[in-house]
Design a protein around this motif. Structure first.
Motif, PDB file in Angstrom:
ATOM      1  N   LEU A 178       0.827  -1.202   0.000  1.00  0.00           N
ATOM      2  CA  LEU A 178       0.000   0.000   0.000  1.00  0.00           C
ATOM      3  C   LEU A 178       0.862   1.254   0.000  1.00  0.00           C
ATOM      4  O   LEU A 178       0.541   2.246  -0.673  1.00  0.00           O
ATOM      5  N   GLU A 179       1.978   1.225   0.725  1.00  0.00           N
ATOM      6  CA  GLU A 179       2.872   2.382   0.763  1.00  0.00           C
ATOM      7  C   GLU A 179       3.529   2.607  -0.602  1.00  0.00           C
ATOM      8  O   GLU A 179       3.688   3.747  -1.050  1.00  0.00           O
ATOM      9  N   PHE A 180       3.925   1.526  -1.263  1.00  0.00           N
ATOM     10  CA  PHE A 180       4.515   1.643  -2.595  1.00  0.00           C
ATOM     11  C   PHE A 180       3.512   2.281  -3.562  1.00  0.00           C
ATOM     12  O   PHE A 180       3.841   3.235  -4.287  1.00  0.00           O
ATOM     13  N   ASP A 181       2.289   1.759  -3.576  1.00  0.00           N
ATOM     14  CA  ASP A 181       1.272   2.282  -4.492  1.00  0.00           C
ATOM     15  C   ASP A 181       0.959   3.753  -4.201  1.00  0.00           C
ATOM     16  O   ASP A 181       0.837   4.569  -5.124  1.00  0.00           O
ATOM     17  N   LYS A 182       0.836   4.090  -2.927  1.00  0.00           N
ATOM     18  CA  LYS A 182       0.495   5.460  -2.558  1.00  0.00           C
ATOM     19  C   LYS A 182       1.611   6.427  -2.941  1.00  0.00           C
ATOM     20  O   LYS A 182       1.357   7.519  -3.471  1.00  0.00           O
ATOM     21  N   THR A 183       2.860   6.036  -2.694  1.00  0.00           N
ATOM     22  CA  THR A 183       3.988   6.913  -3.009  1.00  0.00           C
ATOM     23  C   THR A 183       4.143   7.089  -4.513  1.00  0.00           C
ATOM     24  O   THR A 183       4.444   8.184  -4.997  1.00  0.00           O
ATOM     25  N   LEU A 184       3.943   6.017  -5.274  1.00  0.00           N
ATOM     26  CA  LEU A 184       4.043   6.122  -6.726  1.00  0.00           C
ATOM     27  C   LEU A 184       2.947   7.031  -7.278  1.00  0.00           C
ATOM     28  O   LEU A 184       3.194   7.820  -8.199  1.00  0.00           O
ATOM     29  N   ALA A 185       1.758   6.948  -6.735  1.00  0.00           N
ATOM     30  CA  ALA A 185       0.672   7.828  -7.172  1.00  0.00           C
ATOM     31  C   ALA A 185       1.018   9.285  -6.892  1.00  0.00           C
ATOM     32  O   ALA A 185       0.746  10.176  -7.712  1.00  0.00           O
ATOM     33  N   ARG A 186       1.633   9.553  -5.749  1.00  0.00           N
ATOM     34  CA  ARG A 186       2.067  10.922  -5.428  1.00  0.00           C
ATOM     35  C   ARG A 186       3.132  11.394  -6.404  1.00  0.00           C
ATOM     36  O   ARG A 186       3.143  12.556  -6.820  1.00  0.00           O
TER      37      ARG A 186
ATOM     38  N   HIS B  69       3.505  10.460  -9.539  1.00  0.00           N
ATOM     39  CA  HIS B  69       2.867  10.755 -10.817  1.00  0.00           C
ATOM     40  C   HIS B  69       2.207  12.136 -10.806  1.00  0.00           C
ATOM     41  O   HIS B  69       2.195  12.828 -11.829  1.00  0.00           O
ATOM     42  N   ALA B  70       1.665  12.534  -9.651  1.00  0.00           N
ATOM     43  CA  ALA B  70       0.944  13.800  -9.560  1.00  0.00           C
ATOM     44  C   ALA B  70       1.851  14.980  -9.241  1.00  0.00           C
ATOM     45  O   ALA B  70       1.417  16.133  -9.347  1.00  0.00           O
ATOM     46  N   ALA B  71       3.107  14.735  -8.867  1.00  0.00           N
ATOM     47  CA  ALA B  71       4.011  15.788  -8.414  1.00  0.00           C
ATOM     48  C   ALA B  71       4.607  16.561  -9.580  1.00  0.00           C
ATOM     49  O   ALA B  71       4.661  16.077 -10.716  1.00  0.00           O
ATOM     50  N   ALA B  72       5.071  17.767  -9.287  1.00  0.00           N
ATOM     51  CA  ALA B  72       5.805  18.548 -10.282  1.00  0.00           C
ATOM     52  C   ALA B  72       7.121  17.840 -10.598  1.00  0.00           C
ATOM     53  O   ALA B  72       7.641  17.063  -9.793  1.00  0.00           O
ATOM     54  N   GLU B  73       7.678  18.127 -11.768  1.00  0.00           N
ATOM     55  CA  GLU B  73       8.861  17.405 -12.229  1.00  0.00           C
ATOM     56  C   GLU B  73      10.029  17.522 -11.264  1.00  0.00           C
ATOM     57  O   GLU B  73      10.756  16.556 -11.031  1.00  0.00           O
ATOM     58  N   ASP B  74      10.208  18.716 -10.655  1.00  0.00           N
ATOM     59  CA  ASP B  74      11.345  18.901  -9.759  1.00  0.00           C
ATOM     60  C   ASP B  74      11.149  18.237  -8.396  1.00  0.00           C
ATOM     61  O   ASP B  74      12.057  18.222  -7.571  1.00  0.00           O
ATOM     62  N   GLN B  75       9.957  17.667  -8.164  1.00  0.00           N
ATOM     63  CA  GLN B  75       9.695  16.987  -6.897  1.00  0.00           C
ATOM     64  C   GLN B  75       9.574  15.474  -7.058  1.00  0.00           C
ATOM     65  O   GLN B  75       9.421  14.751  -6.077  1.00  0.00           O
ATOM     66  N   GLN B  76       9.657  15.007  -8.288  1.00  0.00           N
ATOM     67  CA  GLN B  76       9.399  13.591  -8.526  1.00  0.00           C
ATOM     68  C   GLN B  76      10.514  12.692  -8.012  1.00  0.00           C
ATOM     69  O   GLN B  76      10.244  11.588  -7.533  1.00  0.00           O
ATOM     70  N   GLU B  77      11.768  13.118  -8.106  1.00  0.00           N
ATOM     71  CA  GLU B  77      12.861  12.198  -7.811  1.00  0.00           C
ATOM     72  C   GLU B  77      12.809  11.671  -6.383  1.00  0.00           C
ATOM     73  O   GLU B  77      12.983  10.462  -6.152  1.00  0.00           O
ATOM     74  N   ASP B  78      12.574  12.544  -5.414  1.00  0.00           N
ATOM     75  CA  ASP B  78      12.527  12.079  -4.016  1.00  0.00           C
ATOM     76  C   ASP B  78      11.402  11.071  -3.814  1.00  0.00           C
ATOM     77  O   ASP B  78      11.572  10.061  -3.109  1.00  0.00           O
ATOM     78  N   LEU B  79      10.253  11.326  -4.429  1.00  0.00           N
ATOM     79  CA  LEU B  79       9.128  10.399  -4.278  1.00  0.00           C
ATOM     80  C   LEU B  79       9.412   9.069  -4.971  1.00  0.00           C
ATOM     81  O   LEU B  79       9.051   8.000  -4.459  1.00  0.00           O
ATOM     82  N   LEU B  80      10.070   9.114  -6.118  1.00  0.00           N
ATOM     83  CA  LEU B  80      10.422   7.880  -6.813  1.00  0.00           C
ATOM     84  C   LEU B  80      11.435   7.068  -6.004  1.00  0.00           C
ATOM     85  O   LEU B  80      11.362   5.845  -5.933  1.00  0.00           O
TER      86      LEU B  80
END
Length: 339
Positions: free
Chosen positions: A120-128, A130-141
């Motif tokens: 559930l944590e993996f799915d939730k973080t990946l969804a975030r 996808h929705a994040a701005a490009e400069d914020q995606q790396e930390d979430l990935l």
């Protein structure tokens, strides 16, 4: 962009909020606070995993019997379920008075309020991400990659696991490819190498992943490492497929095989992966005979604009699952996401 790993929640705070932790990626691991739990029955472990991926959802016992033991008669499946629930209840109650399961004569539910699950944590973080701005995606990935510690429950072989396991692996590969693009684009190819190697661990025959790793080596001026990677690929393809590398790979190899002193190439964008819809339907060992009219009727209802969903009812063991699989196989091409 901060190149370090994302800040994880403090362990003490996470345990206080979620004293129960159920991890399914890599293998089944269950803990209460810091105490690991072990279940003496495989059926009980697999049932807990099933419930953990759909917390707070109330499941009818008959549904669980059909999902967990689809090829077993009703009486035997009911006994398996009863023994598994007893094992879970006894083991969980031995370490905590806080209930994790809610069980009544007809339904079973796992309570999510004090439980964390890595899927559930993996799915939730990946969804975030996808929705994040490009400069914020790396930390979430990075955060999502942290949760994926391996294939979903590799120690179990159950039909209902197959499509979920494949979907999670596909999502993880997507995470790795995006991380490589981010790091290469931001001038950090040395960090991207770790994730390129992870790609190859999962799918060593994916030639494009070998090429990307070679490019990354060239970007950090390591042509000898690129040559080693190329030779490994040549040997692998010859051994497993009896084929040489593609022309695209050989053209790349010319950059470091012919002239080892050639300057490293500019960072290259990895093209977005082409989605190939996998066959997620479970395999069947019997022919579908004698229920053509029912299958045609169900297919017509599902393809109708007036029907959003169709419910198939009946006693356990009468063939609802087999009928559903056959109908899904017939109409899956009508849906972009498959069946």
């Amino acid at each position: 962009m901060n190149p370090t790993a994302p800040t994880m929640p403090p362990i003490s705070r996470d345990i206080e909020q979620h004293p129960w932790r159920i991890e399914l990626l890599g293998s089944l691991r269950v803990r209460h606070i810091e105490a690991p739990l072990h279940f003496g029955r495989r059926n009980a472990s697999l049932l807990l995993a099933f419930l953990a991926m759909a917390p707070d959802q109330s499941h009818r016992r008959s549904f669980l019997m059909e999902q967990m033991w689809p090829d077993t008669d009703e009486k035997t499946a009911a006994n398996h379920l009863r023994v598994s629930l007893s094992c879970l209840r006894t083991t969980l109650a031995a370490v905590s008075d806080t209930p994790l399961l809610e069980i009544d004569p007809q339904h079973v539910r796992l309570l999510s309020a004090r439980m964390a699950c890595d899927v559930l944590e993996f799915d939730k973080t990946l969804a975030r991400a996808h929705a994040a701005a490009e400069d914020q995606q790396e930390d979430l990935l990075r955060h999502a990659a942290h949760f994926y510690q391996g294939s979903l429950l590799p120690e179990f072989d159950a039909p209902w696991l197959v499509p979920i396991r494949q979907r999670l692996e596909d999502d993880y590969l997507q995470v790795l490819r995006k991380l490589i693009r981010c790091m290469s684009r931001n001038g950090r190819p040395d960090e991207a190498i770790e994730f390129a190697r992870r790609l190859l661990e999962i799918d060593p025959l994916q030639e494009s992943s070998h090429r990307e790793l070679m490019r990354l080596y060239l970007q950090i001026d390591r042509p000898a490492a690129a040559r080693r990677q190329y030779h490994e690929l040549v040997e692998l393809l010859q051994r497993e497929m009896g084929e040489p590398p593609t022309d695209e790979t050989q053209r790349l190899a010319n950059l470091f095989m012919v002239d080892p002193n050639a300057p490293p190439p500019q960072p290259l964008e990895i093209p977005a992966p082409i989605f190939v819809r996998p066959d997620t339907l479970p395999s069947t060992s019997t022919q579908f005979i004698g229920r053509e009219e029912e299958a045609d009727t169900l297919a017509e209802l599902l393809l109708s604009e007036e029907s959003r969903f169709v419910t198939i009812t009946g006693l356990p063991g009468v063939g609802k699952t087999r009928l559903s699989i056959e109908v899904a196989r017939r109409i899956r091409d009508a849906y972009s996401g498959g069946a």
